[in-house]
Design a protein around this motif. Structure first.
Motif, PDB file in Angstrom:
ATOM      1  N   LEU A 102       2.081  13.501  20.329  1.00 21.96           N
ATOM      2  CA  LEU A 102       0.618  12.886  20.169  1.00 21.96           C
ATOM      3  C   LEU A 102      -0.122  13.835  20.853  1.00 21.96           C
ATOM      4  N   PRO A 103      -1.186  14.324  20.432  1.00 22.67           N
ATOM      5  CA  PRO A 103      -2.123  15.194  21.110  1.00 22.67           C
ATOM      6  C   PRO A 103      -2.520  14.573  22.453  1.00 22.67           C
ATOM      7  N   GLN A 104      -2.626  13.122  22.665  1.00 26.10           N
ATOM      8  CA  GLN A 104      -3.035  12.614  23.688  1.00 26.10           C
ATOM      9  C   GLN A 104      -2.020  12.888  25.027  1.00 26.10           C
ATOM     10  N   LEU A 105      -0.697  13.024  24.357  1.00 24.60           N
ATOM     11  CA  LEU A 105       0.359  13.277  25.383  1.00 24.60           C
ATOM     12  C   LEU A 105       0.172  14.687  26.069  1.00 24.60           C
ATOM     13  N   ILE A 106      -0.234  15.364  25.166  1.00 23.59           N
ATOM     14  CA  ILE A 106      -0.360  16.878  25.663  1.00 23.59           C
ATOM     15  C   ILE A 106      -1.607  17.155  26.716  1.00 23.59           C
ATOM     16  N   LEU A 107      -2.597  16.387  26.029  1.00 24.62           N
ATOM     17  CA  LEU A 107      -3.925  16.436  26.795  1.00 24.62           C
ATOM     18  C   LEU A 107      -3.795  15.631  28.036  1.00 24.62           C
ATOM     19  N   ALA A 108      -3.134  14.663  28.260  1.00 25.63           N
ATOM     20  CA  ALA A 108      -2.767  13.946  29.485  1.00 25.63           C
ATOM     21  C   ALA A 108      -1.960  14.634  30.444  1.00 25.63           C
ATOM     22  N   ALA A 109      -1.190  15.706  29.930  1.00 25.69           N
ATOM     23  CA  ALA A 109      -0.166  16.264  30.660  1.00 25.69           C
ATOM     24  C   ALA A 109      -1.019  17.428  31.457  1.00 25.69           C
ATOM     25  N   VAL A 110      -1.623  17.942  30.459  1.00 23.47           N
ATOM     26  CA  VAL A 110      -2.750  19.203  30.971  1.00 23.47           C
ATOM     27  C   VAL A 110      -3.746  18.550  32.067  1.00 23.47           C
ATOM     28  N   ASN A 111      -4.241  17.450  31.767  1.00 21.95           N
ATOM     29  CA  ASN A 111      -5.339  16.783  32.708  1.00 21.95           C
ATOM     30  C   ASN A 111      -4.296  16.656  34.083  1.00 21.95           C
ATOM     31  N   ALA A 112      -3.468  15.950  34.068  1.00 28.65           N
ATOM     32  CA  ALA A 112      -2.428  15.971  35.236  1.00 28.65           C
ATOM     33  C   ALA A 112      -2.088  16.963  36.162  1.00 28.65           C
ATOM     34  N   GLU A 113      -1.794  18.238  35.384  1.00 27.69           N
ATOM     35  CA  GLU A 113      -1.487  19.365  35.837  1.00 27.69           C
ATOM     36  C   GLU A 113      -2.795  20.071  36.391  1.00 27.69           C
ATOM     37  N   LEU A 114      -4.064  20.064  35.784  1.00 32.96           N
ATOM     38  CA  LEU A 114      -5.218  20.521  36.247  1.00 32.96           C
ATOM     39  C   LEU A 114      -5.903  19.600  37.634  1.00 32.96           C
ATOM     40  N   HIS A 115      -5.343  18.438  37.552  1.00 30.48           N
ATOM     41  CA  HIS A 115      -5.778  17.654  38.830  1.00 30.48           C
ATOM     42  C   HIS A 115      -5.639  18.429  40.400  1.00 30.48           C
ATOM     43  N   ARG A 116      -4.317  18.900  40.293  1.00 32.46           N
ATOM     44  CA  ARG A 116      -4.049  19.640  41.334  1.00 32.46           C
ATOM     45  C   ARG A 116      -4.869  21.006  41.730  1.00 32.46           C
ATOM     46  N   TRP A 117      -5.569  21.289  40.686  1.00 32.78           N
ATOM     47  CA  TRP A 117      -6.658  22.269  40.748  1.00 32.78           C
ATOM     48  C   TRP A 117      -8.051  21.736  41.077  1.00 32.78           C
ATOM     49  N   HIS A 118      -8.150  20.524  40.598  1.00 34.88           N
ATOM     50  CA  HIS A 118      -9.555  19.973  40.476  1.00 34.88           C
ATOM     51  C   HIS A 118     -10.374  20.616  39.420  1.00 34.88           C
ATOM     52  N   GLY A 119      -9.494  20.697  38.424  1.00 39.73           N
ATOM     53  CA  GLY A 119     -10.054  21.522  37.344  1.00 39.73           C
ATOM     54  C   GLY A 119     -10.486  20.550  35.800  1.00 39.73           C
ATOM     55  N   THR A 120     -11.203  20.997  35.049  1.00 39.44           N
ATOM     56  CA  THR A 120     -11.242  20.659  33.916  1.00 39.44           C
ATOM     57  C   THR A 120     -10.894  21.513  32.899  1.00 39.44           C
ATOM     58  N   PHE A 121     -11.064  20.952  31.347  1.00 41.70           N
ATOM     59  CA  PHE A 121     -10.727  21.915  30.299  1.00 41.70           C
ATOM     60  C   PHE A 121     -11.441  21.492  29.134  1.00 41.70           C
ATOM     61  N   ILE A 122     -11.661  22.438  28.370  1.00 45.03           N
ATOM     62  CA  ILE A 122     -12.200  22.329  26.902  1.00 45.03           C
ATOM     63  C   ILE A 122     -11.072  22.645  25.944  1.00 45.03           C
ATOM     64  N   THR A 123     -11.261  21.553  25.014  1.00 43.40           N
ATOM     65  CA  THR A 123     -10.134  21.642  23.668  1.00 43.40           C
ATOM     66  C   THR A 123     -10.597  21.836  22.525  1.00 43.40           C
ATOM     67  N   THR A 124      -9.951  22.635  21.592  1.00 42.37           N
ATOM     68  CA  THR A 124     -10.636  22.815  20.452  1.00 42.37           C
ATOM     69  C   THR A 124      -9.414  22.613  19.605  1.00 42.37           C
ATOM     70  N   VAL A 125      -9.438  21.787  18.371  1.00 39.78           N
ATOM     71  CA  VAL A 125      -8.534  21.508  17.171  1.00 39.78           C
ATOM     72  C   VAL A 125      -8.614  23.096  16.290  1.00 39.78           C
ATOM     73  N   LEU A 126      -7.493  23.601  16.263  1.00 43.63           N
ATOM     74  CA  LEU A 126      -7.653  24.738  15.247  1.00 43.63           C
ATOM     75  C   LEU A 126      -6.905  24.622  14.068  1.00 43.63           C
ATOM     76  N   ALA A 127      -6.095  23.523  13.584  1.00 49.45           N
ATOM     77  CA  ALA A 127      -5.465  23.391  12.265  1.00 49.45           C
ATOM     78  C   ALA A 127      -5.971  22.185  11.464  1.00 49.45           C
ATOM     79  N   PRO A 128      -6.163  22.185  10.468  1.00 51.37           N
ATOM     80  CA  PRO A 128      -6.428  20.984   9.845  1.00 51.37           C
ATOM     81  C   PRO A 128      -5.400  19.891   9.771  1.00 51.37           C
ATOM     82  N   MET A 129      -5.819  18.638   9.646  1.00 47.12           N
ATOM     83  CA  MET A 129      -4.790  17.787   9.877  1.00 47.12           C
ATOM     84  C   MET A 129      -4.571  16.681   8.876  1.00 47.12           C
ATOM     85  N   PRO A 130      -3.774  15.734   8.432  1.00 45.60           N
ATOM     86  CA  PRO A 130      -3.846  14.684   7.665  1.00 45.60           C
ATOM     87  C   PRO A 130      -4.749  13.719   7.957  1.00 45.60           C
TER      88      PRO A 130
END
Length: 146
Positions: A85-113
């Motif tokens: 699930l994309p939510q799992l990937i984004l939650a993992a990214v968010n957790a990793e960036l927490h160490r950096w006090h960071g943020t992120f922007i996400t863009t979906v690049l592929a069409p989905m059903p």
């Protein structure tokens, strides 16, 4: 769906059950997946976190279903199978960036059903009643309204 900023293009190929996917794959000169994939462009801030995000997603202990991940400039492009699930990937990214006090922007690049879009919307909005016939864009496409 074209992602010219990344020199990529993605397509979702759907057809009747009578069409053999192997024949379609043989006719296309491109990377082929047997199922619809999710492709996310993740731009972290600070950009110094990119190699750490890549290692976290692709290294030992990373989420299963990551098909490919590559750093493209200041962005991490992640291709994943539908079972991840994309939510799992984004939650993992968010957790990793927490160490950096960071943020992120996400863009979906592929069409989905439509089913995948509905599931993402339902999970993100915490409204399980969202299904494909509640997505306005899908309804307009079916009615051929522009």
């Amino acid at each position: 769906m074209s992602a010219p900023a990344f020199g990529r293009a993605y397509a979702l190929v759907q057809g009747p059950d009578s069409v053999d996917p192997a024949e379609v794959a043989a006719a296309i000169d491109a990377q082929w997946y047997d199922e619809a994939i999710t492709v996310l462009a993740i731009e972290p801030r600070p950009a110094d976190a990119l190699p750490h995000l890549h290692a976290m997603l692709c290294g030992p202990g990373g989420p299963s279903g990551i098909l490919a991940a590559e750093i493209d400039g200041k962005t991490l492009i992640v291709e994943s199978s539908p079972r991840t699930l994309p939510q799992l990937i984004l939650a993992a990214v968010n957790a990793e960036l927490h160490r950096w006090h960071g943020t992120f922007i996400t863009t979906v690049l592929a069409p989905m059903p439509e089913e995948t879009l509905a599931a993402i919307a339902a999970a993100g909005l915490q409204t399980p009643e969202i299904v494909t016939d509640r997505i306005l864009e899908s309804l307009l496409d079916r009615a051929r309204v522009e």
